[in-house]
Design an enzyme around this catalytic site. Sequence first.
Site, PDB file in Angstrom:
ATOM      1  N   LYS A   1     -28.755  -5.755  36.677  1.00 46.71           N
ATOM      2  CA  LYS A   1     -27.860  -5.995  37.818  1.00 46.71           C
ATOM      3  C   LYS A   1     -28.561  -5.638  39.133  1.00 46.71           C
ATOM      4  O   LYS A   1     -28.478  -6.382  40.106  1.00 46.71           O
ATOM      5  CB  LYS A   1     -26.580  -5.151  37.672  1.00 46.71           C
TER       6      LYS A   1
ATOM      7  N   GLN B   1     -20.309   1.961  35.611  1.00 49.50           N
ATOM      8  CA  GLN B   1     -20.706   1.364  34.334  1.00 49.50           C
ATOM      9  C   GLN B   1     -19.955   2.024  33.180  1.00 49.50           C
ATOM     10  O   GLN B   1     -19.913   3.255  33.080  1.00 49.50           O
ATOM     11  CB  GLN B   1     -22.232   1.498  34.151  1.00 49.50           C
TER      12      GLN B   1
ATOM     13  N   ASP C   1     -15.179  -4.827  39.701  1.00 51.43           N
ATOM     14  CA  ASP C   1     -14.819  -5.233  38.336  1.00 51.43           C
ATOM     15  C   ASP C   1     -13.390  -5.767  38.242  1.00 51.43           C
ATOM     16  O   ASP C   1     -13.030  -6.346  37.214  1.00 51.43           O
ATOM     17  CB  ASP C   1     -14.909  -4.020  37.397  1.00 51.43           C
TER      18      ASP C   1
HETATM   19  N1  GUN Z   1     -19.541  -2.336  30.410  1.00 53.71           N
HETATM   20  C1  GUN Z   1     -19.613  -3.511  29.754  1.00 53.71           C
HETATM   21  N2  GUN Z   1     -19.206  -4.535  30.535  1.00 53.71           N
HETATM   22  C2  GUN Z   1     -18.865  -3.975  31.725  1.00 53.71           C
HETATM   23  C3  GUN Z   1     -18.382  -4.533  32.954  1.00 53.71           C
HETATM   24  O1  GUN Z   1     -18.158  -5.730  33.110  1.00 53.71           O
HETATM   25  N3  GUN Z   1     -18.161  -3.622  33.950  1.00 53.71           N
HETATM   26  C4  GUN Z   1     -18.373  -2.291  33.785  1.00 53.71           C
HETATM   27  N4  GUN Z   1     -18.107  -1.483  34.826  1.00 53.71           N
HETATM   28  N5  GUN Z   1     -18.829  -1.751  32.663  1.00 53.71           N
HETATM   29  C5  GUN Z   1     -19.070  -2.604  31.641  1.00 53.71           C
END
Ligand code: GUN
Length: 303
Positions: free
Chosen positions: A52, A96, A119
């Site tokens: 990312k 995360q 998110d």
């Molecule tokens: N862990 C797995 N997928 C995601 C996501 O889309 N966002 C976040 N914050 N954690 C994750």
Amino acid sequence: MTVLDGNKIAGEIQEKIKKEIDSLKRTSNQIPGLTVIIVGDNPASQAYVRKKHKIAQKLGINSRVIELDKRISTVRLIKQIKNLNQDQNVHAVLIQLPLPDTFKTWEILDHLDPGKDVDRFLPINLGKILLNRTEIYPCTPAGVLVILDEYQIDLTGLNVVMVGRSFIVGKPLASMLTNRNATVTICHSKTKHLAGLLRKADLVVAAIGKAGFITPDMVKKNVILIDVGQNFLYQRKDVIKLCTQSQQNKFEKKGYAITGDIHIDAFKKSSYYTPVPGGIGPMTVAMLMQNTLLLFKQKLKLE
Ligand code: GUN
């Protein structure tokens, strides 16, 4: 059997985002800011966060990763989040998940400013999705809808079986598909007669985190298969059973392979499918960049 090529579509979206960021930079003299918080040393999470960060930087986003030790206290973690809520240069924050077991997820997430919740997990944002009152969606569900749209797959009237009920994928995506006139059944680990339900589905979304769980006998011919799973395999015997030849070759070099929740042989029965890797994974990252840009533009409008 058509492959829904997430790498290709995500690449095209990234290019568009980069151009728009360049142009907004010229007109506003500002750039979007994304901060990711990662707590602990889960190797899969670390790999996702690195990816990312790299792509965000490539697109001209002011990207920052805050890495925190798993022994940090809840109070100190919340303080970090509150600092980001106040920071004018940060438009988007991602915490995360999963957090290490010692944390109560919602005790942490609830402190994030809903306006910076990239998110779209917070109750107000999830509520807006349910009510079809937003243009910003959680990254993975958004990636699923965008790739289906790109291949002009009409969702109207389709019987969808959504396997998985997480707030990251299953819950929001089920609402989004319903708002697009699909008929959605949400299944999970306690569902009885799952195979029977799956066999009736026109479209299956698998988001359960169990490698190769959905086998060819569980799906009908010409089904559309969307595989959200990203399972890491470290044992050669599992890789041979569950992965394509090209993944097996990579395993010999890397020592691990990644596979989805849908067994690769099931794809042969499908009309369309998303591969793993190269399907929904890159779409999720592209949507994170898009959401960051959308939150930045919302803020520019308010100035
Ligand atoms: N862990 C797995 N997928 C995601 C996501 O889309 N966002 C976040 N914050 N954690 C994750």
